[in-house]
Design a protein around this motif. Structure first.
Motif, PDB file in Angstrom:
ATOM      1  N   THR A 220       0.830  -1.200   0.000  1.00 32.32           N
ATOM      2  CA  THR A 220       0.000   0.000   0.000  1.00 32.32           C
ATOM      3  C   THR A 220       0.863   1.249   0.000  1.00 32.32           C
ATOM      4  N   ALA A 221       1.931   1.223   0.808  1.00 28.51           N
ATOM      5  CA  ALA A 221       2.825   2.380   0.857  1.00 28.51           C
ATOM      6  C   ALA A 221       3.462   2.624  -0.506  1.00 28.51           C
ATOM      7  N   PHE A 222       3.899   1.546  -1.145  1.00 27.02           N
ATOM      8  CA  PHE A 222       4.482   1.664  -2.488  1.00 27.02           C
ATOM      9  C   PHE A 222       3.474   2.285  -3.443  1.00 27.02           C
ATOM     10  N   PHE A 223       2.250   1.780  -3.367  1.00 30.41           N
ATOM     11  CA  PHE A 223       1.200   2.298  -4.229  1.00 30.41           C
ATOM     12  C   PHE A 223       1.007   3.788  -4.008  1.00 30.41           C
ATOM     13  N   VAL A 224       0.899   4.195  -2.744  1.00 32.54           N
ATOM     14  CA  VAL A 224       0.668   5.603  -2.432  1.00 32.54           C
ATOM     15  C   VAL A 224       1.850   6.461  -2.883  1.00 32.54           C
ATOM     16  N   LEU A 225       3.057   6.025  -2.531  1.00 30.35           N
ATOM     17  CA  LEU A 225       4.248   6.814  -2.834  1.00 30.35           C
ATOM     18  C   LEU A 225       4.481   7.048  -4.310  1.00 30.35           C
ATOM     19  N   ILE A 226       4.044   6.093  -5.152  1.00 29.40           N
ATOM     20  CA  ILE A 226       4.266   6.260  -6.587  1.00 29.40           C
ATOM     21  C   ILE A 226       3.062   6.921  -7.247  1.00 29.40           C
ATOM     22  N   SER A 227       1.863   6.453  -6.920  1.00 27.05           N
ATOM     23  CA  SER A 227       0.700   6.942  -7.669  1.00 27.05           C
ATOM     24  C   SER A 227       0.359   8.383  -7.345  1.00 27.05           C
ATOM     25  N   VAL A 228       0.584   8.822  -6.106  1.00 29.09           N
ATOM     26  CA  VAL A 228       0.190  10.183  -5.762  1.00 29.09           C
ATOM     27  C   VAL A 228       1.032  11.232  -6.501  1.00 29.09           C
ATOM     28  N   PRO A 229       2.360  11.201  -6.418  1.00 27.21           N
ATOM     29  CA  PRO A 229       3.133  12.212  -7.162  1.00 27.21           C
ATOM     30  C   PRO A 229       2.892  12.137  -8.660  1.00 27.21           C
ATOM     31  N   LEU A 230       2.865  10.903  -9.206  1.00 20.86           N
ATOM     32  CA  LEU A 230       2.610  10.753 -10.636  1.00 20.86           C
ATOM     33  C   LEU A 230       1.291  11.419 -11.018  1.00 20.86           C
ATOM     34  N   GLY A 231       0.271  11.091 -10.241  1.00 21.09           N
ATOM     35  CA  GLY A 231      -1.043  11.651 -10.528  1.00 21.09           C
ATOM     36  C   GLY A 231      -1.045  13.161 -10.461  1.00 21.09           C
ATOM     37  N   MET A 232      -0.398  13.701  -9.434  1.00 20.52           N
ATOM     38  CA  MET A 232      -0.408  15.146  -9.264  1.00 20.52           C
ATOM     39  C   MET A 232       0.325  15.843 -10.401  1.00 20.52           C
ATOM     40  N   ILE A 233       1.479  15.313 -10.778  1.00 23.14           N
ATOM     41  CA  ILE A 233       2.248  15.939 -11.850  1.00 23.14           C
ATOM     42  C   ILE A 233       1.482  15.897 -13.161  1.00 23.14           C
ATOM     43  N   PHE A 234       0.985  14.720 -13.528  1.00 22.31           N
ATOM     44  CA  PHE A 234       0.276  14.607 -14.802  1.00 22.31           C
ATOM     45  C   PHE A 234      -0.991  15.448 -14.829  1.00 22.31           C
ATOM     46  N   SER A 235      -1.710  15.465 -13.715  1.00 21.44           N
ATOM     47  CA  SER A 235      -2.957  16.228 -13.748  1.00 21.44           C
ATOM     48  C   SER A 235      -2.678  17.715 -13.781  1.00 21.44           C
ATOM     49  N   LEU A 236      -1.574  18.154 -13.176  1.00 20.87           N
ATOM     50  CA  LEU A 236      -1.219  19.570 -13.274  1.00 20.87           C
ATOM     51  C   LEU A 236      -0.896  19.924 -14.713  1.00 20.87           C
ATOM     52  N   ILE A 237      -0.144  19.048 -15.369  1.00 16.50           N
ATOM     53  CA  ILE A 237       0.177  19.276 -16.775  1.00 16.50           C
ATOM     54  C   ILE A 237      -1.104  19.361 -17.606  1.00 16.50           C
ATOM     55  N   LEU A 238      -2.005  18.421 -17.373  1.00 18.90           N
ATOM     56  CA  LEU A 238      -3.276  18.437 -18.104  1.00 18.90           C
ATOM     57  C   LEU A 238      -4.039  19.724 -17.840  1.00 18.90           C
ATOM     58  N   ALA A 239      -4.068  20.146 -16.582  1.00 17.89           N
ATOM     59  CA  ALA A 239      -4.807  21.359 -16.245  1.00 17.89           C
ATOM     60  C   ALA A 239      -4.209  22.558 -16.958  1.00 17.89           C
ATOM     61  N   LEU A 240      -2.882  22.633 -16.994  1.00 19.53           N
ATOM     62  CA  LEU A 240      -2.227  23.729 -17.694  1.00 19.53           C
ATOM     63  C   LEU A 240      -2.597  23.721 -19.166  1.00 19.53           C
ATOM     64  N   LEU A 241      -2.641  22.522 -19.746  1.00 17.37           N
ATOM     65  CA  LEU A 241      -2.981  22.409 -21.158  1.00 17.37           C
ATOM     66  C   LEU A 241      -4.425  22.822 -21.425  1.00 17.37           C
ATOM     67  N   VAL A 242      -5.290  22.421 -20.533  1.00 16.63           N
ATOM     68  CA  VAL A 242      -6.709  22.657 -20.756  1.00 16.63           C
ATOM     69  C   VAL A 242      -7.116  24.079 -20.392  1.00 16.63           C
ATOM     70  N   ASN A 243      -6.222  24.805 -19.752  1.00 13.24           N
ATOM     71  CA  ASN A 243      -6.533  26.141 -19.284  1.00 13.24           C
ATOM     72  C   ASN A 243      -6.393  27.213 -20.364  1.00 13.24           C
ATOM     73  N   VAL A 244      -6.074  26.788 -21.584  1.00 10.99           N
ATOM     74  CA  VAL A 244      -5.877  27.786 -22.630  1.00 10.99           C
ATOM     75  C   VAL A 244      -7.199  28.143 -23.282  1.00 10.99           C
ATOM     76  N   LYS A 245      -7.224  29.323 -23.894  1.00 10.45           N
ATOM     77  CA  LYS A 245      -8.444  29.746 -24.567  1.00 10.45           C
ATOM     78  C   LYS A 245      -8.408  29.227 -25.987  1.00 10.45           C
ATOM     79  N   LEU A 246      -8.769  27.980 -26.094  1.00  9.05           N
ATOM     80  CA  LEU A 246      -8.742  27.346 -27.403  1.00  9.05           C
ATOM     81  C   LEU A 246     -10.142  26.891 -27.742  1.00  9.05           C
TER      82      LEU A 246
END
Lengths: 319, 284
Positions: free
Chosen positions: A79-105
């Protein structure tokens, strides 16, 4: 309208009575299904009970047992392994996605809809297709890697550092990473929306000031966006950690018994805390023991949340 | 001179947009590819599934797989069960939470704030701590394997009460003061003024609750014993147990289970997103 009785209806006692009526449905449900069960569960953890035979008081025995169970430690590590890897990965990727989706396109809503879609679907259904995708022999992932002529080089590279080949759910080493991939994929949309809301709350004023100072794209991101996002980041971090400690469905569907594999994946490599609790409660019928483990889970989550709350003062900037 | 510079700038902007679109499309494709494979695999013949490398588009598509899957398990029944449970829970949650939220937001009674804080505190307790005692309570009350057992324990949300209370507190009191002068029933104020004004909050909370209930797996797994009571999620899991390696059928079943929620989502995605944001930011 009876004006006379209206006036007498403004007493504090009457208001309390009205409040009681409004609160009653919820409070009853709360007492029966939340408050009472909480105490009952705590009490139950000091007993041994399999429903059929009568209750037997065992004091702290359940806790002693779980702390001396090697499987429990494996489960904690998984469980610790799962948390330690999935949380940072998720946060980084979702931030990138949010930045991408935040444009006026134009049509950006379409993309936001697409990115969010995995989140609204049932994990059970989705886990099924991912089980196929991860199939080491005919699944899409390995086949794509093979077609790109990457599979064999990767496997030999892994072999040279002592790691087994990429057989995903069939491999004790790679089963959990597979689960992580599915979980990150599914939850990206959620954190993305949070970050998006956070991004849209940053006033342009700050960016304009930075532009005047001649800040580059990266500097703007580092010195305006990230600090202004820190409350959102904090929130996403807390929610992700709490959520990921409770991982269950993917693990249950993708690696449980019924496939000749013991529940919890090859060599219990994907056995997580909640699966452990579930198996002991509803397969082995050890209600007391399972309750004890559940409380340990609560303590873990509570501790993490408390720690984060303490630390937020250091790195979270408000307004 | 100026015209040339302008052209270049326009081209640059166009190029940037193009690159962005390409990136976005690539990511969207990656995110949605599992759904594509779900449908694709569901339309293959039994042998075609094991082909290597996997066919992208099965020729010819075996639509019969859906009929076979539908007949193999009573998915219609599962759909009905899931609908009954989801709608009931959503309705009960909105009802009890809005009533309680009104009390916390608009009524004064001794211990109000302390009670509210206690309420909030219990949000920390993870569901796994509660699931065992809840199961035992259900068992004691004879509600195992029944709609009641599926619905009632989920019908009370502290979180929903918290959100609605925050929202109610943003409604200006002047609107109620006028009503209070005319006729003082709190219930009428709740019904005629507060509720209609809270439609957005209720709608988004409702959608979020509905979606959570629709996809719920662990609690139905614990409560349900008999086949007829399965929900879509538990039914699908049971389906997996029966048709382990019949990938075509499994995928068909998965698609059948996903279609309702995806349709609802595509039609009302604005509310889904709002619901998630509202639930996440806690009425900020």
């Amino acid at each position: 309208m009876d004006r006379k009785s209206c006036r007498s209806r403004t007493s504090a006692a009457w208001e309390t009575r009205v409040a009681l009526i409004f609160l009653l449905p919820h409070i009853i449900g709360f007492l029966v299904f939340t408050l009472f069960p909480s105490f009952f569960s705590l009490l139950l953890s000091t007993f041994s009970w399999d429903i059929m035979t009568p209750l037997m008081f065992v004091g702290l025995q359940n806790f002693v047992r779980l702390f001396s169970d090697p499987l429990f430690y494996k489960v904690l590590r998984n469980t610790a392994f799962f948390v330690l890897i999935s949380v940072p990965l998720g946060m980084i990727f979702s931030l990138i996605l949010a930045l991408l989706v935040n444009v006026k396109l134009k049509y950006i809503v379409f993309f936001r809809t697409a990115f969010f879609m995995p989140k609204i679907t049932s994990m059970v259904a989705v886990a099924l297709v991912w089980t196929w995708i991860f199939n080491p022999d005919f699944g899409w992932l390995n086949s794509i890697l093979d077609q790109l002529r990457l599979l064999d080089p990767i496997n030999s590279l892994l072999g040279s550092i002592g790691l087994p080949p990429l057989r995903w759910l069939a491999s004790p080493i790679w089963a959990m990473p597979a689960i992580i991939i599915v979980s990150v994929w599914k939850n990206l949309g959620y954190s993305m929306i949070m970050y998006l809301a956070g991004l849209q709350g940053i006033s342009d004023m700050y960016y304009e000031a930075a532009e005047i100072d001649g800040a580059s794209w990266w500097q703007k991101f580092r010195y305006v966006t990230l600090p202004m996002l820190s409350p959102t980041t904090f929130f996403v971090l807390v929610m992700s950690i709490i959520g990921s400690f409770q991982v269950f469905e993917q693990v249950f569907i993708m690696t449980r018994g019924g496939q000749g594999i013991s529940p919890g994946g090859p060599l219990d490599s994907t056995n997580t805390i909640v699966l452990y609790i579930y198996t002991h409660a509803f397969t082995y019928f050890q209600m007391g023991y399972a309750s004890a483990v559940a409380w340990i889970l609560f303590i873990i989550i509570f501790t993490f949340t408390l720690l984060q709350w303490r630390f937020q003062k250091k790195w979270v900037h408000y307004g | 001179m100026d015209k040339v510079v302008w052209l270049k700038k326009g081209q640059l902007v166009f190029l940037k947009k193009l690159v962005l679109y390409i990136i976005l499309i690539a990511i969207a494709v990656t995110m949605l590819v599992p759904f594509f494979w779900m449908v694709s695999t569901s339309l293959k013949s039994r042998i075609a599934v094991f082909e290597y490398p996997p066919q992208w588009i099965p020729r010819p598509p075996k639509w019969e797989n859906y009929r076979t899957a539908w007949k193999a398990l009573p998915f219609g029944r599962y759909f009905a069960n899931t609908t009954v449970v989801s709608v009931s829970v959503t309705f009960l949650q909105l009802l009890t939470s809005s009533l309680a939220a009104y009390a916390f937001a608009r009524l004064n009674f001794p211990g109000r704030n302390r009670l509210f804080l206690c309420y909030l505190g219990t949000m920390m307790i993870p569901g796994q701590v509660l699931m065992i005692p809840r199961f035992l309570i259900i068992k004691y009350l004879g509600w195992v394997d029944s709609y009641t057992g599926l619905i009632l324990p989920q019908a009370f949300t502290v979180f929903g009460t918290f959100l609605l209370r925050q929202f109610f507190m943003t409604i200006p009191r002047e609107l109620e003061d006028a009503a209070k002068i005319d006729g003082c029933s709190h219930f009428r104020i709740y019904l005629r003024i507060i509720l209609p004004l809270s439609k957005p909050a209720l709608a988004t909370l409702g959608i979020f609750a509905f979606m959570t209930q629709w996809n719920d797996f662990l609690w139905p797994l614990i409560v349900i014993d008999s086949r007829e009571m399965y929900t879509l999620t538990t039914g699908l899991s049971f389906f997996q147990g029966l048709y382990l390696t019949r990938w075509t059928l499994l995928m068909a079943g998965a698609v059948i289970v996903l279609i309702p929620i995806i349709v609802v989502y595509v039609l009302g995605q604005k509310y889904f997103v709002k619901g998630i944001t509202l639930s996440g930011l806690g009425g900020r």
